[in-house]
Design a protein around this motif. Structure first.
Motif, PDB file in Angstrom:
ATOM      1  N   HIS A  62      64.426  30.619 -27.733  1.00  0.00           N
ATOM      2  CA  HIS A  62      63.504  29.872 -28.359  1.00  0.00           C
ATOM      3  C   HIS A  62      62.905  31.124 -29.658  1.00  0.00           C
ATOM      4  O   HIS A  62      61.971  30.507 -30.260  1.00  0.00           O
ATOM      5  CB  HIS A  62      62.123  29.586 -27.552  1.00  0.00           C
ATOM      6  N   GLY A  63      63.656  32.047 -29.954  1.00  0.00           N
ATOM      7  CA  GLY A  63      63.279  32.920 -30.810  1.00  0.00           C
ATOM      8  C   GLY A  63      64.523  34.001 -31.109  1.00  0.00           C
ATOM      9  O   GLY A  63      65.098  34.225 -30.188  1.00  0.00           O
ATOM     10  N   LEU A  64      64.630  34.133 -32.422  1.00  0.00           N
ATOM     11  CA  LEU A  64      65.752  35.126 -32.906  1.00  0.00           C
ATOM     12  C   LEU A  64      65.200  35.860 -34.362  1.00  0.00           C
ATOM     13  O   LEU A  64      64.837  35.149 -34.994  1.00  0.00           O
ATOM     14  CB  LEU A  64      67.044  34.140 -33.257  1.00  0.00           C
ATOM     15  N   ARG A 123      58.278  42.455 -30.009  1.00  0.00           N
ATOM     16  CA  ARG A 123      58.253  40.982 -30.465  1.00  0.00           C
ATOM     17  C   ARG A 123      58.146  40.069 -29.129  1.00  0.00           C
ATOM     18  O   ARG A 123      57.597  39.099 -29.322  1.00  0.00           O
ATOM     19  CB  ARG A 123      59.622  40.733 -31.073  1.00  0.00           C
ATOM     20  N   CYS A 124      58.802  40.462 -27.989  1.00  0.00           N
ATOM     21  CA  CYS A 124      58.656  39.760 -26.781  1.00  0.00           C
ATOM     22  C   CYS A 124      57.228  39.677 -26.396  1.00  0.00           C
ATOM     23  O   CYS A 124      56.962  38.565 -25.771  1.00  0.00           O
ATOM     24  CB  CYS A 124      59.650  40.205 -25.817  1.00  0.00           C
ATOM     25  N   ARG A 125      56.815  40.800 -26.490  1.00  0.00           N
ATOM     26  CA  ARG A 125      55.345  40.968 -25.881  1.00  0.00           C
ATOM     27  C   ARG A 125      54.334  40.263 -26.546  1.00  0.00           C
ATOM     28  O   ARG A 125      53.530  39.554 -26.101  1.00  0.00           O
ATOM     29  CB  ARG A 125      54.885  42.495 -25.928  1.00  0.00           C
ATOM     30  N   CYS A 139      57.590  34.286 -23.917  1.00  0.00           N
ATOM     31  CA  CYS A 139      58.666  35.254 -23.843  1.00  0.00           C
ATOM     32  C   CYS A 139      58.918  35.868 -22.426  1.00  0.00           C
ATOM     33  O   CYS A 139      57.890  36.273 -22.089  1.00  0.00           O
ATOM     34  CB  CYS A 139      58.707  36.415 -24.971  1.00  0.00           C
ATOM     35  N   ARG A 140      59.937  35.316 -21.722  1.00  0.00           N
ATOM     36  CA  ARG A 140      59.986  36.038 -20.340  1.00  0.00           C
ATOM     37  C   ARG A 140      61.386  36.788 -20.245  1.00  0.00           C
ATOM     38  O   ARG A 140      61.362  37.710 -19.227  1.00  0.00           O
ATOM     39  CB  ARG A 140      60.230  34.923 -19.343  1.00  0.00           C
ATOM     40  N   PHE A 141      62.323  36.739 -21.379  1.00  0.00           N
ATOM     41  CA  PHE A 141      63.512  37.779 -21.084  1.00  0.00           C
ATOM     42  C   PHE A 141      63.810  37.745 -22.905  1.00  0.00           C
ATOM     43  O   PHE A 141      63.416  37.093 -23.590  1.00  0.00           O
ATOM     44  CB  PHE A 141      64.643  37.122 -20.545  1.00  0.00           C
ATOM     45  N   PHE A 142      64.250  39.177 -22.836  1.00  0.00           N
ATOM     46  CA  PHE A 142      65.007  39.354 -24.297  1.00  0.00           C
ATOM     47  C   PHE A 142      66.057  40.144 -24.194  1.00  0.00           C
ATOM     48  O   PHE A 142      66.431  40.762 -23.219  1.00  0.00           O
ATOM     49  CB  PHE A 142      63.996  39.836 -25.195  1.00  0.00           C
ATOM     50  N   ARG A 194      65.019  35.782 -27.863  1.00  0.00           N
ATOM     51  CA  ARG A 194      63.745  35.910 -26.909  1.00  0.00           C
ATOM     52  C   ARG A 194      64.005  34.325 -26.087  1.00  0.00           C
ATOM     53  O   ARG A 194      64.520  33.586 -27.024  1.00  0.00           O
ATOM     54  CB  ARG A 194      62.551  35.676 -27.499  1.00  0.00           C
ATOM     55  N   TYR A 195      63.747  34.484 -24.998  1.00  0.00           N
ATOM     56  CA  TYR A 195      63.829  33.289 -24.006  1.00  0.00           C
ATOM     57  C   TYR A 195      62.596  32.979 -23.244  1.00  0.00           C
ATOM     58  O   TYR A 195      62.128  34.110 -22.603  1.00  0.00           O
ATOM     59  CB  TYR A 195      65.489  33.387 -22.939  1.00  0.00           C
ATOM     60  N   GLY A 196      62.351  31.833 -23.141  1.00  0.00           N
ATOM     61  CA  GLY A 196      61.215  31.428 -22.357  1.00  0.00           C
ATOM     62  C   GLY A 196      61.434  30.651 -20.929  1.00  0.00           C
ATOM     63  O   GLY A 196      60.574  30.324 -20.191  1.00  0.00           O
TER      64      GLY A 196
END
Length: 371
Positions: free
Chosen positions: A202-204, A216-218, A223-226, A237-239
């Motif tokens: 959900h984010g690049l 950026r994940c914090r 965000c649960r994984f990057f 980034r992954y949710g």
């Protein structure tokens, strides 16, 4: 003086103070970091990222401190080497118009466990030296006579000795702390195996480095994984609640944000039953594993817990805990507090709340009207 750590000081830090602090810095950082973690255990503010934010603030101040104080520490240590060794060329005298002679005055040789005389190829005993032929440079020789006695030990040789043999030890302290700070920069994240998440990101973005990607994940509450790829500095980034790794051959580095992932509460325990409890059928096929065991700390069992948590949220969105059994079943619990009961074949887990995103239910449909 220039940061929140030391504002009571009214004078700039001396070179000697900086040099004394350097060997203590690593321990101080660890003590302060552990103190913040300990405070976080008793922090009732509903902010899972608060401790990480405070630690990052602390580490950024320490980075600034090292940039300023490394130079002061080197200057103080070099001056101390000159005083300790006390090397000099004395009794200098002219021999005609073109030579200066002198005697090397022996000082100390041992310093910080190193024989400085042998290291710099200096004599062990006092002796006379021919300090050189200068021609028209007599005036310069009189200004800097110690520099012209080749082979003798003098105060400038002591400085050279410091930079060659002692300065690297100070630099190693800085390198060790830099490495530790880099690891603490990723506090709260767990390194996974190679590859990236198969779920939709959900984010690049294209970050500066691994730390920038973690930051950026914090800052992304979902965000649960990057995944960071060093070759092109891509930051994905992954949710999703789970992350199935694919494409391990390439240079992908994937991290789980532990504060937003499932966490084991207890082994060989289960939550007591209660209203809203939901128990699954056999779901081993959903985990991609047929393993049945009670190794509650294994990666396979944690994988089961991640899938169970995600499915519990789908079935009962108010899920607070999940009991995962080695029979490949799980039970969802909605009670805020889990009353633990003995269960030799189970483990209790908790996890992050659901990430709310728009999901299509059906195409070319509408909901019927109603209250």
């Amino acid at each position: 003086q220039n940061s929140k750590f030391g504002q009571a000081e009214t004078q700039p830090a001396t070179n000697e103070w900086s040099a004394a602090m350097f060997p203590l810095a690593e321990q101080l950082i660890l003590l302060q970091t552990n103190l913040l973690f300990e405070i976080a255990r008793h922090d009732f503010v509903d902010n899972a990222d608060a401790a990480s934010a405070r630690i990052l603030d602390l580490l950024n101040d320490w980075k600034k401190w090292f940039l300023v104080n490394i130079h002061k520490a080197h200057h103080a240590n070099a001056d101390q080497a000159k005083k300790t060794l006390n090397w000099a060329v004395v009794n200098r005298k002219h021999d005609g118009d073109q030579h200066i002679r002198g005697r090397w005055k022996k000082g100390a040789c041992e310093i910080n466990g190193v024989n400085a005389c042998k290291a710099m190829n200096c004599p062990e005993e006092e002796k006379d030296y021919d300090c050189g032929k200068f021609h028209s440079l007599d005036a310069l020789a009189n200004l800097f006579p110690d520099r012209w006695c080749n082979g003798a030990c003098y105060k400038w040789t002591a400085v050279d000795f410091y930079w060659q043999y002692l300065a690297p030890k100070v630099e190693k302290i800085r390198q060790d702390v830099d490495k530790m700070i880099a690891e603490l920069d990723l506090a709260g994240f767990e390194r996974m195996a190679g590859g990236y998440c198969s779920s939709t990101r959900h984010g690049l973005s294209w970050g500066k480095d691994l730390k920038d990607c973690a930051d950026r994940c914090r800052s992304d509450k979902d965000c649960r994984f990057f995944t960071y790829r060093p070759s092109n500095k891509a930051c994905s980034r992954y949710g999703s609640a789970t992350c199935d790794l694919i494409d391990p051959e390439h240079d992908h580095e994937t991290y789980r944000f532990a504060a937003r992932a499932v966490q084991k509460v207890a082994s060989k325990k289960r939550c007591s039953g209660g209203p809203g409890a939901f128990e699954s059928a056999d779901w081993a096929a959903n985990t991609g594993s047929k393993v049945r065991n009670s190794d509650f700390d294994s990666l396979g069992f944690k994988k089961w817990a991640e899938v169970a948590w995600e499915k519990c949220l789908q079935e009962v969105i108010s899920t607070k805990h999940v009991t995962v059994f080695d029979t490949a079943k799980f039970r969802c619990h909605t009670e805020k507090t889990c009353r633990l009961l003995d269960a030799g074949n189970g483990a209790v887990w908790t996890g992050p709340p659901p990430t709310f995103t728009v999901q299509k239910v059906a195409s070319k449909k509408r909901c019927s009207g109603g209250p």
